[in-house]
Design a protein around this motif. Structure first.
Motif, mmCIF file in Angstrom:
data_model
loop_
_atom_site.group_PDB
_atom_site.id
_atom_site.type_symbol
_atom_site.label_atom_id
_atom_site.label_comp_id
_atom_site.label_asym_id
_atom_site.label_seq_id
_atom_site.Cartn_x
_atom_site.Cartn_y
_atom_site.Cartn_z
ATOM 1 N N TYR A 209 -5.815 24.131 -40.691
ATOM 2 C CA TYR A 209 -4.491 24.734 -40.641
ATOM 3 C C TYR A 209 -3.487 23.774 -40.002
ATOM 4 O O TYR A 209 -2.373 23.582 -40.506
ATOM 5 C CB TYR A 209 -4.552 26.064 -39.869
ATOM 6 N N GLN A 210 -3.901 23.152 -38.879
ATOM 7 C CA GLN A 210 -2.964 22.255 -38.186
ATOM 8 C C GLN A 210 -2.628 21.029 -39.024
ATOM 9 O O GLN A 210 -1.531 20.481 -38.929
ATOM 10 C CB GLN A 210 -3.533 21.866 -36.815
ATOM 11 N N GLN A 211 -3.572 20.599 -39.859
ATOM 12 C CA GLN A 211 -3.258 19.521 -40.791
ATOM 13 C C GLN A 211 -2.159 19.986 -41.749
ATOM 14 O O GLN A 211 -1.206 19.270 -42.027
ATOM 15 C CB GLN A 211 -4.508 19.124 -41.580
ATOM 16 N N LYS A 236 -5.611 22.935 -26.415
ATOM 17 C CA LYS A 236 -6.183 21.809 -27.171
ATOM 18 C C LYS A 236 -6.033 22.044 -28.660
ATOM 19 O O LYS A 236 -6.105 23.181 -29.121
ATOM 20 C CB LYS A 236 -7.660 21.665 -26.815
ATOM 21 N N ASN A 237 -5.832 20.961 -29.395
ATOM 22 C CA ASN A 237 -5.743 21.131 -30.843
ATOM 23 C C ASN A 237 -7.139 21.032 -31.476
ATOM 24 O O ASN A 237 -8.130 20.744 -30.800
ATOM 25 C CB ASN A 237 -4.708 20.170 -31.448
ATOM 26 N N GLY A 238 -7.179 21.296 -32.788
ATOM 27 C CA GLY A 238 -8.474 21.397 -33.473
ATOM 28 C C GLY A 238 -9.359 20.172 -33.302
ATOM 29 O O GLY A 238 -10.547 20.294 -32.986
ATOM 30 N N THR A 239 -8.784 18.982 -33.484
ATOM 31 C CA THR A 239 -9.631 17.790 -33.408
ATOM 32 C C THR A 239 -10.125 17.553 -31.972
ATOM 33 O O THR A 239 -11.263 17.132 -31.773
ATOM 34 C CB THR A 239 -8.896 16.547 -33.945
ATOM 35 N N GLU A 240 -9.286 17.875 -30.995
ATOM 36 C CA GLU A 240 -9.740 17.748 -29.596
ATOM 37 C C GLU A 240 -10.898 18.717 -29.314
ATOM 38 O O GLU A 240 -11.862 18.370 -28.625
ATOM 39 C CB GLU A 240 -8.589 18.051 -28.630
ATOM 40 N N LEU A 241 -10.761 19.927 -29.862
ATOM 41 C CA LEU A 241 -11.821 20.927 -29.650
ATOM 42 C C LEU A 241 -13.148 20.455 -30.233
ATOM 43 O O LEU A 241 -14.199 20.615 -29.621
ATOM 44 C CB LEU A 241 -11.416 22.256 -30.303
HETATM 45 C C1 LIG Z 1 -4.477 16.475 -31.745
HETATM 46 O O1 LIG Z 1 -4.613 15.746 -30.545
HETATM 47 C C2 LIG Z 1 -4.978 14.396 -30.734
HETATM 48 C C3 LIG Z 1 -5.284 13.791 -29.371
HETATM 49 O O2 LIG Z 1 -4.343 14.172 -28.428
HETATM 50 C C4 LIG Z 1 -3.870 13.682 -31.464
HETATM 51 O O3 LIG Z 1 -4.201 12.319 -31.653
HETATM 52 C C5 LIG Z 1 -3.680 14.349 -32.808
HETATM 53 O O4 LIG Z 1 -2.608 13.772 -33.507
HETATM 54 C C6 LIG Z 1 -3.426 15.842 -32.636
HETATM 55 N N1 LIG Z 1 -3.469 16.463 -33.956
HETATM 56 C C7 LIG Z 1 -2.473 17.197 -34.431
HETATM 57 C C8 LIG Z 1 -2.662 17.738 -35.800
HETATM 58 O O5 LIG Z 1 -1.466 17.413 -33.799
#
Ligand SMILES: *[C@@H]1O[C@H](CO)[C@@H](O)[C@H](O)[C@H]1NC(C)=O
Ligand SMILES: *[C@@H]1O[C@H](CO)[C@@H](O)[C@H](O)[C@H]1NC(C)=O
Ligand SMILES: *[C@@H]1O[C@H](CO)[C@@H](O)[C@H](O)[C@H]1NC(C)=O
Ligand SMILES: *[C@@H]1O[C@H](CO)[C@@H](O)[C@H](O)[C@H]1NC(C)=O
Length: 570
Positions: A209-211, A236-241
């Motif tokens: 979704y965030q993508q 935290k965002n998805g990739t951090e999780l």
């Molecule tokens: C999520 O967080 C990471 C690390 O802080 C960042 O590099 C990335 O761009 C972020 N992703 C989104 C979709 O915002």
């Protein structure tokens, strides 16, 4: 070569996980599973493909874990748990995360007999003491590893990607954790297992979704599908999780996992139903006339049984903010709108079909019926083919046909509802990743139709006709049925309305008395002549033909099919 780069190369080589076979606990668990099913080891070619996928994921600079090690450690924890008869704090059995004790309701998760993780201890010391609570629902998680492979494989899904390789790698890792975490859940029946199963679904949904919304102007509520009053500092965002979740296995022992996952859940909106809803709202607002969107979204909240709080947040807060942000973007072409609508409906079809077998989201009398389960399994490749026609996304032959998609799949698929959920949600979630990537591409000014004709036409839908059809659907008896809630008799109500449930029930009762043979079912349904799926199935999976055939079989009463047919044909 300079000394510096030589030592870098050496370092890289030393950190490289073996690219042939993992040889670790993960592989041994799969071998034991396959040995129990067929007497042979898990196919080495698949082990190699997974191993190379997991290695490439681990090499990405955005990932801060070694996926092979993490998955080995997850299964080592599982074996340790079993050898200790249920480790402290990870007791068995435990209710799932929402406190409702699904596990102990007799209609849930049909298979309930214990079976050891391995026949002997040559591969896995201790494994004969690990008793698998639900063997089929344990095995069927291997389907999620096909989704992991799909994220690594450039030939699958779609040609052009908007998201970076590192995001795809993190999604691959999350699909890997989902397969392993859910295997732990259905193997152990613990609350920890339940959390390990649910968290990756939420991470995959949120990351995709965030993508999709990554090019929109910043808005915290939109970015997290979360009410403002629930936001926490440092969310935290998805990739951090995903990074933190996979690291839990690498950095902590099994006694600590439960608390670590709970702690991580505090940093995001972890109800994946809400995130899915966010994707549906986003999709609808990009392609539907505003009035249709208004009506349809309200209807869907009812059909999916969202409570007042969730509905109010989605429709009176999230949706309004999202529409503001979308106004700042150029409107999509008619061709793109139509294409996105078709793809979105195709993905919804797979996820909806998966939900029908989850035993949680839609609950109905078909779940414990052995006839319904057989028909459900038999229909699965067909549902996938129909959905693929609409989405155009490519899947491997294994995934499309279901052949050897997990050990013992032929038996499990037609026996267990929840095994079908695993297999179908694996492919549905993969498609969700593809769809959200398409949305991202569109919002960044890309196109899905790109000058080529889609099914011979490039126009959008005739808006007036379309709005009329949706409005009459919403005012009609099918929508009334669905408003009761899919989980509260809505689906059976529709089946009665279309006149298919009585034939189905009669046929199932008749053939179950005769020993539950699938050929008997098909013949009997044919004789009754009204099960649309069987009558219309022969059209070589042609979506448009199927839909018009299906509608005629139910006497033109399915305005839903008429709408889909209109979209596919126009
Ligand atoms: C999520 O967080 C990471 C690390 O802080 C960042 O590099 C990335 O761009 C972020 N992703 C989104 C979709 O915002
Ligand atoms: C596990 O249970 C078995 C059978 O009840 C018992 O013999 C064994 O000692 C137990 N093991 C541990 C580590 O508690
Ligand atoms: C092992 O095989 C038996 C016999 O088919 C089956 O009943 C059991 O469920 C299997 N166990 C697992 C863990 O797959
Ligand atoms: C969260 O951040 C706000 C604003 O920076 C600050 O006032 C508040 O004390 C923080 N809350 C916590 C619990 O850290």
């Amino acid at each position: 070569m300079k000394a510096g780069s030589l030592s870098l190369l050496l370092m890289a080589l030393l950190h490289l996980p073996s690219a042939t076979a993992t040889g670790g606990t993960f592989q041994h668990v799969l071998d034991a599973m396959q040995q129990n099913a067929s007497g042979s080891n898990f196919p080495l070619s698949k082990i190699r493909a997974m191993s190379s996928c997991m290695s490439s994921v681990s090499r990405e600079s955005a990932t801060n874990f070694n996926l092979i090690d993490a998955m080995d450690l997850l299964f080592e924890g599982f074996v340790e748990w079993g050898v200790n008869n249920g480790t402290d704090g990870v007791e068995h059995p435990q209710p799932c995360n929402d406190g409702s004790d699904l596990w102990d309701q007799p209609q849930n998760y049909q298979e309930r007999f214990l079976s050891p993780m391995a026949k002997d201890e040559t591969l896995l010391p201790g494994a004969t003491e690990v008793l698998i609570t639900q063997p089929c629902n344990y095995n069927s998680n291997v389907a999620y590893f096909s989704s992991m492979l799909a994220m690594c494989d450039p030939d699958q899904g779609k040609d052009i990607w908007s998201m970076s390789t590192s995001t795809r790698s993190l999604l691959a890792a999350s699909f890997g954790s989902l397969g392993s975490g859910s295997a732990f859940f259905h193997g152990s029946g613990t609350q920890l297992g339940c959390r390990l199963d649910n968290a990756p679904i939420a991470h995959i949904a949120l990351t995709s979704y965030q993508q999709a919304v990554s090019s929109l102007a910043p808005d915290e509520v939109v970015a997290n599908v979360q009410p403002i009053e629930k936001m926490v500092n440092g969310s935290k965002n998805g990739t951090e999780l995903i990074n933190e979740f996979v690291n839990i296995f690498a950095e902590h022992n099994i006694f600590e996992w439960d608390q670590k996952v709970l702690d991580l859940n505090n940093f995001f909106q972890d109800d994946y139903k809400l995130t899915f809803a966010g994707i549906v709202v986003l999709n609808a607002r990009m392609e539907l006339p505003t009035r249709v969107g208004d009506l349809l979204l309200k209807f869907l909240c009812e059909a999916f049984g969202f409570d007042d709080y969730m509905t109010d947040f989605l429709l009176s807060d999230f949706d309004l903010r999202l529409q503001q942000l979308l106004k700042l973007k150029p409107e999509l072409s008619q061709g793109d709108k139509r294409e996105l609508l078709k793809r979105g409906l195709g993905v919804l079809l797979k996820i909806g079909y998966a939900m029908a077998w989850q035993e949680e989201l839609f609950v109905g009398p078909w779940l414990p019926s052995s006839g319904a389960n057989k028909i459900g399994a038999w229909l699965m490749p067909f549902v996938n083919a129909l959905a693929d026609k609409m989405t155009t996304y490519r899947h491997s032959l294994t995934v499309k046909t279901g052949l050897h998609v997990y050990p013992d799949c032929e038996r499990c698929r037609s026996q267990e509802p929840h095994s079908k959920w695993h297999e179908e949600s694996a492919v549905g979630l993969t498609d969700l990743v593809y769809l959200t990537d398409d949305i991202d591409a569109l919002l960044r000014g890309g196109t899905l139709v790109d000058g080529t004709l889609v099914d011979g036409v490039q126009d959008g839908v005739n808006e007036e006709v379309f709005v009329g059809m949706v409005e009459s659907f919403l005012a009609g008896p099918e929508a009334d049925c669905m408003r009761k809630g899919f989980a509260k008799g809505g689906l059976e109500c529709v089946a009665d309305l279309w006149g298919i449930s009585s034939t189905l029930v009669d046929s199932v009762a008749f053939c179950e008395a005769e020993g539950g043979d699938m050929d008997c079912l098909v013949a009997s349904i044919n004789e009754g002549g009204s099960l649309l799926v069987n009558k219309c199935r022969k059209d070589e999976f042609d979506a448009a033909n199927f839909l018009s055939c299906a509608n005629s079989v139910v006497g033109g009463k399915a305005s839903l099919f008429a709408i889909l047919e209109f979209l596919v044909l126009q």
